[in-house]
Structure formats: structure tokens, C-alpha cells
Design an enzyme around this catalytic site. Structure first.
Site, PDB file in Angstrom:
ATOM      1  CD  GLU A  17     132.902 -86.996  -5.287  1.00  0.00           C
ATOM      2  OE1 GLU A  17     133.327 -88.116  -5.691  1.00  0.00           O
ATOM      3  OE2 GLU A  17     132.907 -86.668  -4.093  1.00  0.00           O
ATOM      4  CD  GLU A  32     143.024 -84.805  -4.813  1.00  0.00           C
ATOM      5  OE1 GLU A  32     142.949 -84.770  -3.564  1.00  0.00           O
ATOM      6  OE2 GLU A  32     142.026 -84.754  -5.557  1.00  0.00           O
ATOM      7  CE  LYS A  49     141.502 -88.200  -3.546  1.00  0.00           C
ATOM      8  NZ  LYS A  49     140.362 -88.030  -4.469  1.00  0.00           N
ATOM      9  CD  GLU A  69     139.964 -94.067  -5.226  1.00  0.00           C
ATOM     10  OE1 GLU A  69     139.879 -93.012  -4.584  1.00  0.00           O
ATOM     11  OE2 GLU A  69     139.025 -94.537  -5.895  1.00  0.00           O
TER      12      GLU A  69
END
Length: 337
Positions: A260, A311, A314, A319
Site C-alpha cells: 500500500e 470508498e 470509510k 480516509e
């Protein structure tokens, strides 16, 4: 002259072949998370990846619809186990066999598995001691199935106690008792170590001490000197600190895969979380990845950008704004894979 031309042509063809082989072994991919209630179906996501030349992805758990969509795609995938499954994988060899029979074996001939990640960022934690026996049980089950798929685990930057300068890299006392036998096991079996590396967070927490261009990989100036080695970006320094830590415990040949890394494009209270900075970081990552680090020059970097999508399930703020794409598959910003 004709011989000279012939030798030059042959040499060129060998170089091209070598470079093609090298490009196939290394490269930049993306994390495919699904913490959103408005994301496209996996078949559309895989088609999107193919259309954008994203040849590697990482998934955090073995969702069957994603595995089915990956069949025949040629996309290489890191597949994770759920953290909550790791203690059972460690304590029950039959469960490890069942996990493989459900999630790997049916797809082994049609999906290109890069490796299995036993958990994500579990070191340090209460269940971290389960990682190694879980890896051992999965390895035994893989051998029984006549499959050769590497096994690893993904760790965060906090496994290191002293990442500066890189040559001072050592394991954090809270992580050392877990990490040392883990990486020695990886060394013995030729497995990589998955590393979640975020220069963004280091910069965000220390903006007075870390230059933005050093975090973004957008300067050619040597900012940090460590002995004979000079560092122009924070990611290289972070990776070399980990390489030093590996060497100090007898694991010098363990490859680091950046599982990541990325930069958010938005976030309240995060002044440098902008589309321009996110584009800059990820574009520079792709360009820089072919060169290696000062300690390991010439060895291309395998890394996975976090993440494919914004997303919405989240936490609000940065985030939910790490994606390359919006849920409708339009670009948040363009990067060229």
C-alpha cells in the site's frame, strides 16, 4: 561491418527481451477495496483495470465474485486472509486446507496469484503470534495441493523503531519478537515481505521537518545523506530502513513489496490532501519505481497504489478520498500505468 551490425541487432533483441522480462516481474498495481455502497461490480472493475493497463491488484479478502471476475484476465493478484481468520488458520491445519480449497485451488489455473497475505497490519497486536503458524499451515496445504504460491503478511511503518537515517533501521521493541522469526521464515522460503508505506502520513504529522517535495518524490535534490547514500525522496528512505532492519536479523534476501502507498485527494484538516498532490505522488511512484532505492539500485519496485476507488463507507475526511477513480469509474485524476 555486416557482422558488427548483426551483433548489434542481436544485442538489442536480447536487451529488449531482458527488459520485457524485467517489466513483467516488477511494476505498479492498485489496491481494490470494497468499502463502498456504490461501487461497480467486479467484472466492470477488472475490465477497467485491463483498459488502463493495471496489471496487478491487491484484494484484502477472498471474495468469490472478484475471483471469478479475475479468471482469464491475466491480472496478477495479492489475495489476503481476513485478520479474524488468522488465529484459526494457525491453530487448525484442516481450516487452512479448507481455506485453500475454497479460495485458491478452484482458481489456480485461471487466476495469477502473486502471493497470499496472512492478515493486514496485525503487527503488533494480540493475535500477531498467530501469523507465522498460519503461514506454515498454508504452506503445508499448498505443497499438498502441488501449488507454489508465496505467502507473506502486510505490515505498517510502525514495525520499525528508528527509520532515520535509513542505516539505523531496526525493529520496534513491540514488533521485534514477531518480526524476526517471520522474516527469517520468509528468507528461508524465498517469500516477500509486504509493506504498507505512506510518506503522506509522515509528512502530515511532521510538516515542519519534512519537505513536501521530498514526500512527493518531486525533487532531484539529495535531502538526506546516509553515509555514501543520498536520498531524494522519503519512500526510498523508508524502504532502505526496512532493508537495513532485514539485514541485521539475517534476512538480506527478502524482497520488499509495497502493498500500500498513495496520497489522498481530499480531506478536512489535511491541507496537502489535494488532487494535484495525489496525482504528483502516484505519477512519480510509477516513474520512479523502475530505478530501485539507493541501497538496492537497479531493482525495480513492485508497489500497489491505495486505492482504485474512493470508498464512501470509510470514515469521512481523507480516509474516503484515496481513490484513483470515482465509483462511476470516472477518473479522480489521471495517472499513466
Amino acid at each position: 561491418m555486416q557482422h558488427s551490425i548483426l551483433y548489434s541487432v542481436v544485442a538489442f533483441m536480447l536487451l529488449v527481451t531482458e527488459l520485457q522480462s524485467y517489466a513483467g516481474a516488477q511494476g505498479i498495481g492498485a489496491n481494490y477495496g470494497r468499502q463502498g455502497d456504490n461501487l461497480p461490480t467486479p467484472d466492470k472493475v477488472i475490465q477497467l483495470c485491463k483498459s488502463r493497463n493495471i496489471q496487478r491488484i491487491r484484494i484484502f479478502d477472498p471474495q468469490q465474485d472478484v475471483l471469478q471476475a479475475l479468471q482469464g484476465s491475466g491480472i496478477q493478484v495479492i489475495i489476503g486472509t481476513l485478520n479474524i481468520d488468522v488465529p484459526t488458520l494457525a491453530n487448525d491445519p484442516a481450516f487452512a486446507t479448507t481455506w485453500l480449497q475454497t479460495n485458491i485451488i478452484p482458481f489456480a489455473s485461471s487466476v495469477n496469484f502473486r502471493c497470499i497475505s496472512v492478515g493486514n497490519e496485525m503487527v503488533p497486536s494480540q493475535n500477531a503470534s498467530s501469523i507465522l503458524p498460519a503461514m506454515q499451515n498454508l504452506r503445508t496445504a499448498l505443497i499438498a495441493a502441488n501449488l507454489n504460491i508465496p505467502i507473506s503478511t502486510a505490515v505498517f511503518q510502525n514495525v520499525l523503531a528508528s527509520p532515520f537515517p535509513p542505516s539505523a533501521g531496526i525493529w520496534h521493541p513491540d514488533a521485534a519478537s514477531i518480526m524476526v522469526p517471520l522474516v527469517q521464515y520468509m528468507q528461508a522460503n524465498g517469500y516477500p515481505l509486504l509493506y504498507n508505506a505512506y510518506p503522506y502520513f509522515a509528512y502530515h504529522d511532521n510538516p515542519n521537518d519534512i519537505r513536501l517535495d521530498y514526500a512527493l518524490m518531486s525533487t532531484s535534490e539529495v535531502i538526506v545523506t546516509d553515509g555514501a547514500l543520498g536520498y531524494t525522496n522519503l519512500l526510498d528512505a523508508s524502504l532502505d530502513a526496512l532493508y537495513w532492519a532485514l539485514e541485521k536479523v539475517g534476512a538480506p534476501n527478502v524482497e520488499i513489496v509495497v502493498a500500500e502507498t498513495g496520497w489522498p485527494s481530499e480531506g478536512e484538516g489535511h491541507d496537502q490532501a489535494t488532487i494535484d498532490n495525489a496525482r504528483t505522488y502516484n505519477s512519480n511512484l510509477i516513474k520512479h519505481g523502475q530505478f530501485g532505492t539507493p541501497k538496492r539500485p537497479g531493482k525495480g519496485l513492485e508497489a500497489y497504489i491505495f486505492a482504485l476507488f474512493n470508498e464512501d463507507l470509510k470514515p469521512k475526511g481523507s480516509e474516503s478520498h484515496w481513490g484513483l477513480f470515482y465509483p462511476d469509474m470516472s477518473e479522480v485524476y489521471h495517472v499513466d500505468f
